[in-house]
Design a protein around this motif. Structure first.
Motif, PDB file in Angstrom:
ATOM      1  N   SER A  81       0.797  -1.230   0.000  1.00 32.35           N
ATOM      2  CA  SER A  81       0.000   0.000   0.000  1.00 32.35           C
ATOM      3  C   SER A  81       0.825   1.273   0.000  1.00 32.35           C
ATOM      4  O   SER A  81       0.284   2.342  -0.220  1.00 32.35           O
ATOM      5  CB  SER A  81      -0.935  -0.002   1.207  1.00 32.35           C
ATOM      6  N   ARG A  82       2.111   1.200   0.267  1.00 34.10           N
ATOM      7  CA  ARG A  82       2.873   2.446   0.257  1.00 34.10           C
ATOM      8  C   ARG A  82       4.343   2.193  -0.095  1.00 34.10           C
ATOM      9  O   ARG A  82       4.839   1.087  -0.009  1.00 34.10           O
ATOM     10  CB  ARG A  82       2.765   3.155   1.602  1.00 34.10           C
ATOM     11  N   MET A 112      -1.855   1.344  -8.772  1.00 34.10           N
ATOM     12  CA  MET A 112      -3.030   0.823  -8.063  1.00 34.10           C
ATOM     13  C   MET A 112      -3.752  -0.239  -8.893  1.00 34.10           C
ATOM     14  O   MET A 112      -4.146  -1.284  -8.381  1.00 34.10           O
ATOM     15  CB  MET A 112      -4.003   1.971  -7.781  1.00 34.10           C
TER      16      MET A 112
ATOM     17  N   GLU B  38      -9.394   2.183  10.169  1.00 33.91           N
ATOM     18  CA  GLU B  38      -8.260   2.019   9.259  1.00 33.91           C
ATOM     19  C   GLU B  38      -7.040   2.773   9.779  1.00 33.91           C
ATOM     20  O   GLU B  38      -5.909   2.279   9.716  1.00 33.91           O
ATOM     21  CB  GLU B  38      -8.615   2.558   7.873  1.00 33.91           C
ATOM     22  N   LEU B  42      -3.485   1.087  10.827  1.00 34.04           N
ATOM     23  CA  LEU B  42      -2.209   1.459  10.214  1.00 34.04           C
ATOM     24  C   LEU B  42      -1.187   1.830  11.282  1.00 34.04           C
ATOM     25  O   LEU B  42      -0.022   1.433  11.217  1.00 34.04           O
ATOM     26  CB  LEU B  42      -2.426   2.636   9.248  1.00 34.04           C
ATOM     27  N   SER B 102      -5.518  -0.728   5.610  1.00 30.86           N
ATOM     28  CA  SER B 102      -4.443   0.213   5.951  1.00 30.86           C
ATOM     29  C   SER B 102      -4.297   1.338   4.939  1.00 30.86           C
ATOM     30  O   SER B 102      -3.186   1.740   4.595  1.00 30.86           O
ATOM     31  CB  SER B 102      -3.108  -0.518   6.101  1.00 30.86           C
ATOM     32  N   ARG B 103      -5.387   1.833   4.438  1.00 36.16           N
ATOM     33  CA  ARG B 103      -5.340   2.989   3.544  1.00 36.16           C
ATOM     34  C   ARG B 103      -6.274   4.081   4.088  1.00 36.16           C
ATOM     35  O   ARG B 103      -7.230   4.492   3.409  1.00 36.16           O
ATOM     36  CB  ARG B 103      -5.757   2.596   2.127  1.00 36.16           C
ATOM     37  N   PHE B 106      -6.692   7.308   1.925  1.00 37.06           N
ATOM     38  CA  PHE B 106      -7.526   7.089   0.742  1.00 37.06           C
ATOM     39  C   PHE B 106      -8.999   7.007   1.153  1.00 37.06           C
ATOM     40  O   PHE B 106      -9.860   7.643   0.533  1.00 37.06           O
ATOM     41  CB  PHE B 106      -7.087   5.794   0.045  1.00 37.06           C
ATOM     42  N   SER B 107      -9.290   6.239   2.207  1.00 42.06           N
ATOM     43  CA  SER B 107     -10.678   6.096   2.672  1.00 42.06           C
ATOM     44  C   SER B 107     -11.253   7.448   3.081  1.00 42.06           C
ATOM     45  O   SER B 107     -12.402   7.768   2.755  1.00 42.06           O
ATOM     46  CB  SER B 107     -10.742   5.138   3.864  1.00 42.06           C
TER      47      SER B 107
END
Lengths: 162, 289
Positions: A81-82, A112, B38, B42, B102-103, B106-107
């Motif tokens: 994710s990163r 993505m 989330e 994270l 874990s975003r 973005f969410s």
């Protein structure tokens, strides 16, 4: 309908909390992922020469090759994710387009649309207990090819198999 | 039970409870809860567990999140979302919460866009969406192309710090981002993480969120207070850089030791002071929403 929505949302939240507190059992591996990576590349004819930490578990592993003065580098990224700015810069400034590997599969990039569907599918399989949760599920690799040298064929699919 | 359920169908303008609709507050509330979850997950991943979570979560972030949750005003005009749309939203949230984990940034971005697109006519929800954008901007400003901005600012910070230390008689030299003090056999490299702009991102975001939460709106004068806060942040960061550049002992305390906590508290006090000064003027005129 609002009550039904509350019930569904609460169920999802409970499932997420349960998965966070009790993650699916990880498959026992003999080697840690980086040792596995070094082993796979050694079998392809690349000799491990060094490792440098980048950030947040990311690392740059360097490899030598017989007959090639320059070294090959593998950026090891444990998060799908990163990506740290350093890793982004290393990939962006590579003189030869890097080879991107996601869970033992060569992909065209770490965008993505490229990585996320694959990763989500693997997470679904893990959630449904159809696949073991193992480190390679969320590991990305970027192989920086040395200029002027041709790399030997590498069996990336061996990485998740151990 | 939602506010609509409590109010009952007798309230003018409310649709009948028998219609297949879902409370707007329930949808936005749960989406906010998912996003917060989330965020915690994270932080847990980065911290490595519950016992070390405190190392990753700053008090300022917690205050901002509490204020953001408060922004979704329970007294706001009730409204409903069609059941099909609510189900689609919940499916999307499920995908993000269970699979694409874990975003939180973005969410939160998707949630803010959704609220802004669907409920922008309601001031409470509009303010909430803007506050949420301010919250995620502090993380986005620390990544990607902004690193070059921080590098450039770090060069300026180092230049000013060298002049300040020389004025104080410490005798430093160096160029670019380096501050070297030969007398103490010590030197530092002001990298992007130590630049004023890097500190200014969370400080500025906190100010915007606090002002939005306290006033439920934004006024032109707030931009002036924000500029003042950023100037003060530059001053405090300059003091921090000067303290960490004098000797290795001071560097250990102010950069790696307990001194970091003192500066964290200092930045919080700065945000609190400037927010209160900005919102103190709220009686002079209506806020722009």
């Amino acid at each position: 309908m609002t009550r039904a929505f509350h019930a569904a949302a609460a169920a999802i939240m409970l499932a997420a909390a349960w998965l966070t507190l009790i993650p699916p059992a990880a498959r026992a591996t003999l080697h840690d992922p980086q040792a596995q990576l070094i082993g796979v590349l050694r079998e392809a004819g690349l000799t491990y020469t060094g490792r440098r930490d980048i950030a947040q578990g990311e690392a740059l592993l360097t490899f030598g090759q017989f007959g090639c003065a320059a070294q090959a580098g593998v950026i090891y990224m444990p998060w799908v994710s990163r990506m740290s700015p350093t890793a982004v810069a290393l990939i962006a400034h590579a003189r030869v387009p890097p080879v991107f590997v996601n869970d033992g599969e060569v992909v065209s990039g770490f965008s993505m649309t490229e990585v996320l569907p694959r990763w989500a599918w693997r997470r679904l399989l893990v959630l449904l207990r159809l696949k073991h949760d193992e480190p390679w599920t969320s590991i990305n690799l970027a192989l920086l090819t040395p200029r002027g040298c041709a790399l030997p064929p590498i069996d990336w699919a061996r990485l998740p198999r151990g | 039970m939602t506010i609509e359920d409590r109010a009952g169908p007798a309230v003018a303008g409310l649709p009948s409870l028998s219609t297949p609709d879902v409370s707007r507050l329930a949808v936005v509330g749960w989406l906010t809860a998912f996003t917060l979850f989330e965020w915690v997950r994270l932080k847990l991943e980065t911290a490595g567990g519950w016992t070390t979570l405190y190392r990753e979560v700053s008090a300022l972030e917690c205050v901002e999140l509490v204020l953001l949750v408060r922004m979704v005003d329970l007294r706001a005009r009730p409204s409903r979302i069609h059941a099909g749309e609510a189900a689609a939203i919940l499916a999307g949230a499920t995908f993000l919460t269970l699979f694409v984990t874990s975003r939180p940034v973005f969410s939160a971005g998707v949630l803010a866009l959704f609220v802004l697109a669907r409920f922008r006519n309601d001031p409470a929800y509009r303010i909430f969406a803007i506050g949420l954008f301010a919250f995620i901007s502090q993380y986005l400003l620390l990544t990607g192309p902004f690193i070059w901005l921080h590098d450039a600012v770090a060069t300026g910070d180092a230049w000013v710090t060298r002049h300040l230390l020389n004025l104080l008689g410490f005798g430093v030299t160096g160029s670019g981002t380096f501050i070297l003090r030969p007398a103490a056999d010590f030197g530092v490299d002001v990298i992007w993480g130590c630049s004023t702009s890097y500190v200014a991102a969370p400080v500025g975001a906190a100010f915007v969120i606090v002002v939005l939460a306290l006033r439920r709106g934004w006024r032109r004068s707030d931009a002036g207070w924000l500029a003042g806060l950023l100037l003060a942040t530059f001053g405090v960061n300059l003091l921090r850089l000067a303290l960490t550049s004098v000797s290795s002992e001071l560097h250990r305390f102010w950069h790696d030791g307990d001194g970091t906590a003192a500066f964290a508290v200092g930045y919080m006090l700065l945000v609190a002071a400037f927010s209160l000064l900005a919102t103190r003027e709220q009686h002079r005129g209506p806020a722009t929403q």
